[in-house]
Design an enzyme around this catalytic site. Structure first.
Site, PDB file in Angstrom:
ATOM      1  N   GLY A   1      40.347  31.828  42.463  1.00 17.36           N
ATOM      2  CA  GLY A   1      41.148  30.807  42.601  1.00 17.36           C
ATOM      3  C   GLY A   1      40.598  29.572  43.358  1.00 17.36           C
TER       4      GLY A   1
ATOM      5  N   ASP B   1      45.844  24.843  37.527  1.00 21.08           N
ATOM      6  CA  ASP B   1      45.985  26.194  38.163  1.00 21.08           C
ATOM      7  C   ASP B   1      45.705  26.243  39.794  1.00 21.08           C
ATOM      8  OD1 ASP B   1      46.607  28.764  37.849  1.00 21.08           O
ATOM      9  OD2 ASP B   1      44.587  29.286  37.477  1.00 21.08           O
TER      10      ASP B   1
ATOM     11  N   ASN C   1      53.948  33.912  43.256  1.00 22.12           N
ATOM     12  CA  ASN C   1      52.916  34.770  43.946  1.00 22.12           C
ATOM     13  C   ASN C   1      53.081  34.487  45.397  1.00 22.12           C
ATOM     14  OD1 ASN C   1      51.673  32.301  43.254  1.00 22.12           O
ATOM     15  ND2 ASN C   1      49.605  32.980  43.744  1.00 22.12           N
TER      16      ASN C   1
END
Length: 417
Positions: free
Chosen positions: A325, A306, A96
């Site tokens: 996030g 993550d 990403n």
């Protein structure tokens, strides 16, 4: 670099020295000797640390570093140094960036930029071009360039037929497909877990059904096509049940859970702090307990931070508009020790290497030295001073920690925090 690690407790069930306190002598990147009272020859650095433990190097199956394109969030260099000081010898980089890593030249770019660091970077190629869910990306070329898997970060693939074709296609070169699971139509405009907390706060909820429908669909597709499928972050009790049943059928399915979904619940959202806005969302205690049980019984194969650095401008805004996030490399181990036994943590932080085709190296004489150095003791609080990333969007600020990573020895380099 030649090193002697003194009085280190080995945590490695593949090693004959598992749970033993001993010295480990490393010469030219190879484990030369393991034993008691090893003498330090000229040219050897001696490492003695309180409550020193050594395990096989930890692997994080999902990190984002920004570069190329989002260097203001994180650079590859600082991201890899952060990973090393957080105990990770290997990380899988999500695609990403800008541009999206969807071709062999982008794979080569990040691998070249990561060359020479103690922590090894393993790029994940996008599953579809530009991760837009329309056309398959150049997966075979990316595999040859060094990609370890293929997936569109935090994007559900709405086109079931495209996932079917992709699962069939990658079998020719033993590729691994990553499928994030969250049905957009069920999620709607939801921003947090649908439950008592969302109702109390007046925030639109995301039912666990949004995840579970896609998990069930993707498992049906996998059963039809064969191949290997990995679900990167699960968050619900029903997802654990579905994956457990699929494994019982013999399907090649693996999954991971994020540290924050194992440690935190939606109760932390009371202050509308956007640091806690993540995807999949933090859910309630019943789901958290089911995830813990899934880790303990082996249904969940690995744990990921993550890690997703974000600009302050993307977080310092109204909760509904803030981006999902959190960073998590620095806090991963200390947070996990509050909810899981030590040996389970080490297992789930190393298991993913086999899934992603990365070699595991047991702590045995003659093997390559690839260690994580850590202590299992010491209670402390995670603060901004503990953040090594360029971005500061941590969901664990103010959270209690137990133990910490000292660093790593990998690729002939010793990196200490």
């Amino acid at each position: 670099m030649n090193v002697i690690f003194k009085n280190a407790t080995i945590i490695d069930n593949e090693s004959p020295f598992h749970n033993q306190k001993t010295d480990v002598k490393v010469e030219n990147g190879i484990i030369k000797n393991i034993g008691q009272n090893l003498s330090a020859a000229t040219g050897f650095e001696v490492v003695e640390l309180d409550n020193l433990h050594l395990s096989q190097g930890w692997f994080d199956s999902s990190v984002s570093f920004g570069e190329p394109g989002f260097e203001d969030r994180e650079t590859l260099a600082n991201g890899l140094n952060t990973a090393a000081k957080s105990g990770f010898t290997n990380v899988a980089l999500q695609p990403n960036s800008f541009p999206v890593i969807d071709n062999q030249s982008q794979i080569s770019f990040v691998l070249n930029k990561a060359n020479g660091f103690a922590t090894q970077l393993h790029p994940i190629g996008a599953f579809t071009k530009n991760s837009d869910g329309t056309d398959l990306a150049e997966m075979f070329d990316m595999k040859n360039a060094g990609a370890v898997a293929f997936g569109d970060y935090n994007k559900n693939l709405d086109n079931a037929n495209l996932l079917k074709i992709g699962l069939q296609y990658v079998q020719d070169f033993d590729g691994l497909v990553i499928a994030y699971c969250q049905d957009k139509t069920v999620k709607g405009s939801g921003v947090v877990h649908e439950g008592l907390v969302s109702t109390r706060l007046g925030l639109k909820g995301i039912p666990s059904l949004a995840e579970e429908l896609e998990v069930a669909r993707n498992l049906f597709l996998l059963e039809y096509t064969g191949g290997k499928l990995h679900i990167p972050t699960i968050s619900s009790a029903k997802s654990v049940e579905l994956i457990k049943a699929a494994k019982a059928k013999g399907l090649k399915i693996t999954c991971a859970v994020a540290v924050h979904n194992l440690v935190l619940t939606d109760e932390v959202l009371t202050g509308f702090d956007s640091r806690y806005k993540v995807t999949p969302p933090l859910r309630d205690e019943n789901h958290r307990k089911a995830l813990i049980q899934g880790v303990l019984d082996g249904t969940i194969d690995m744990i990921t931070s993550d890690h997703n650095p974000l600009d302050i401008e993307l977080k310092k805004m109204e909760f509904d508009n803030a981006k999902n996030g959190t960073i998590g490399l620095e806090s991963a181990f200390g947070a996990l020790q509050n909810v899981l036994p030590l040996e389970i943590i080490i297992e789930k932080l190393t298991n993913g290497k086999a899934v992603f085709g990365i070699g595991k190296t047991a702590i045995k004489e003659g093997n390559k030295a690839s260690f994580t150095l850590f202590t299992s003791e010491g209670n402390w609080e995670f603060t901004k001073e503990n953040i090594l990333s360029k971005s500061k969007n941590s969901a664990f600020l103010g959270q209690p920690m137990k133990g910490r990573a000292y660093g790593i020895y990998n690729n002939g380099q010793l990196i200490l925090n």
